[in-house]
Motif scaffolding. Sequence first.
Motif, short mmCIF file in Angstrom:
data_model
loop_
_atom_site.label_atom_id
_atom_site.label_comp_id
_atom_site.label_asym_id
_atom_site.label_seq_id
_atom_site.Cartn_x
_atom_site.Cartn_y
_atom_site.Cartn_z
N TYR A 243 65.78 42.89 81.12
CA TYR A 243 66.56 41.65 81.00
C TYR A 243 67.87 41.81 81.73
CZ TYR A 243 68.53 44.09 76.84
OH TYR A 243 69.09 45.00 75.97
N ARG B 218 65.42 37.14 75.13
CA ARG B 218 66.81 36.71 75.09
C ARG B 218 67.06 35.69 76.19
NH1 ARG B 218 69.03 42.04 73.55
NH2 ARG B 218 67.22 43.26 72.93
N ASP C 251 72.66 38.28 76.80
CA ASP C 251 71.57 39.21 76.47
C ASP C 251 71.50 39.45 74.96
OD1 ASP C 251 74.13 40.49 77.30
OD2 ASP C 251 73.21 42.27 76.44
N ASN C 252 72.49 38.98 74.22
CA ASN C 252 72.44 39.12 72.77
C ASN C 252 72.18 37.78 72.09
OD1 ASN C 252 72.92 41.85 72.98
ND2 ASN C 252 75.14 41.64 72.79
N ASP D 66 71.56 42.14 67.45
CA ASP D 66 72.57 43.05 67.98
C ASP D 66 73.83 43.09 67.12
OD1 ASP D 66 73.48 44.89 69.92
OD2 ASP D 66 72.09 43.89 71.28
#
Length: 490
Positions: A74, A180, A249-250, A259
């Motif tokens: 990712y 994500r 990405d979280n 996360d």
Amino acid sequence: MDIFPFENSYSSLPERFYARLSPTRVSRPELVKINSELAAELGLDPSKLATEQAIEVFAGNRVPEKSKPIALAYAGHQFGGWVPSLGDGRAILLGELRNQSGHLHDLQLKGSGPTPFSRNGDGRAWLGPVIREYIVSEAMHNLDIPSTRTLSVVSTGERVFRERSYPGGILTRVARSHIRVGTFQYFYAREDHEALKLLADYLIDRNYPELKKSENPLLSLLVQVIEGQAKLISKWMAVGFIHGVMNTDNTSLSCETIDFGPCAFMDRFKAAKVFSSIDHNGRYAYANQPMITHWNLAQFATTLIPILEDEKETAINKVTDIINRFPQLYLDNWLSNFGKKLGMENPTSEDFEFITGFLNILEKAEADFTLTFRTLSTVPARTLQSCHFENFAISPNLIVEWIPTWLERLSREKASESERLLSMQKVNPAYIPRNHQIEKAIVEGVDGNFERFNTMVEVLKSPFTQQEGYEEFEKAPETNEIVTKTFCGT
Ligand code: AMP
Ligand code: MG
């Protein structure tokens, strides 16, 4: 039969979606904790999980027969800056398990050694963040907030070096999927439209199967995701949760909290509150979380444009139209949550100012967010004004002076007082994972004493129920216990 009847749907996607590799062995793994309830929900036999064989799996020393381990690719925007390649740098997906309702769940080891995505990292985690993630992710779930969950923690018997040396740990994370916003961005940036289409189909199939019947599944997916995120973030706000690293990405597209780095629950209410030591400009401050989510979702929408099969202009208009709905959706959820927290069955837009006015008072009074709402939920109205707000507010008089206006607003509610108190207790927790208690659990855990960790996990299984003997976990921190900064530290 193997203990873990894995399926491997993600690893059936093309090879460019991940890297195939096994976890790196550790020298002396020991089991710290197993989540038996979650194991049972996943169709696993909890009694088989404390065995040598299972511990070897949780430590990454044995790859189960049915597992096809992979690290996912990712990308993402970190603090607004574009990073074209991130990926699982210290996590490995073992496979998926079907839970009792037939939904697939990922089982992922976190801290299981380097991967091709590790960049300069060691691929490891130390026990501190692992304990934090177990406590907070499970607490989120029990607070009725969608979240990834934790199945197990093992210590590795090895040291991990950050500013100093710490005992290593590996956490088994369970998620409805690990897709994500950054996963879509990874392929969008590479102009890999075939992969984008496959990923979207996979996500719909896996997490939103009902959309397959809709006229335009991709647009419906975007609608579902903005609805899911509006709901999720408004729930964070209602318990004073600050995620701390809301990078794209979280941001999970199954709309779970994911996360748990420098995350924290606020003690004293402050709209601009930031805990994370690396968030210098307060980008991810409490009050900014809805705006940031909106921005992250716009990044997701952008990645759908090339696969919508429309003229670019038309596609842009279609996704923009949906993304623009987010602020109102969020506000509707926020109003409903905070209205309920103040005993209102059906709050209207007129209550918006009343609620924000109350939050301003909490901020001025430097009042403990959780304890104030809990007190309003447990103390009968006639005795409220003589209640000891000074136990958790610097200027308690501000709250006391506000009470008559609240009681006036409540007089328009249909519910009786006892009904109101009961409903308020269901949304205003007595227990949240308080930072100072988490810190203590970590310090003791690193010393090999997991008692506080275990107790916190137990108490937080029923956050809305007062539990005798556990007052310590309800109280606000003493001045010398207040945690002001949290660290990624993973
Ligand atoms: P996070 O802050 O958890 O969202 O991580 C951001 C990125 O850094 C992800 O790609 C992680 O896999 C990677 N990362 C974080 N810590 C480590 C580590 N100790 N070793 C390798 N990669 C890491
Ligand atoms: Mg991350």
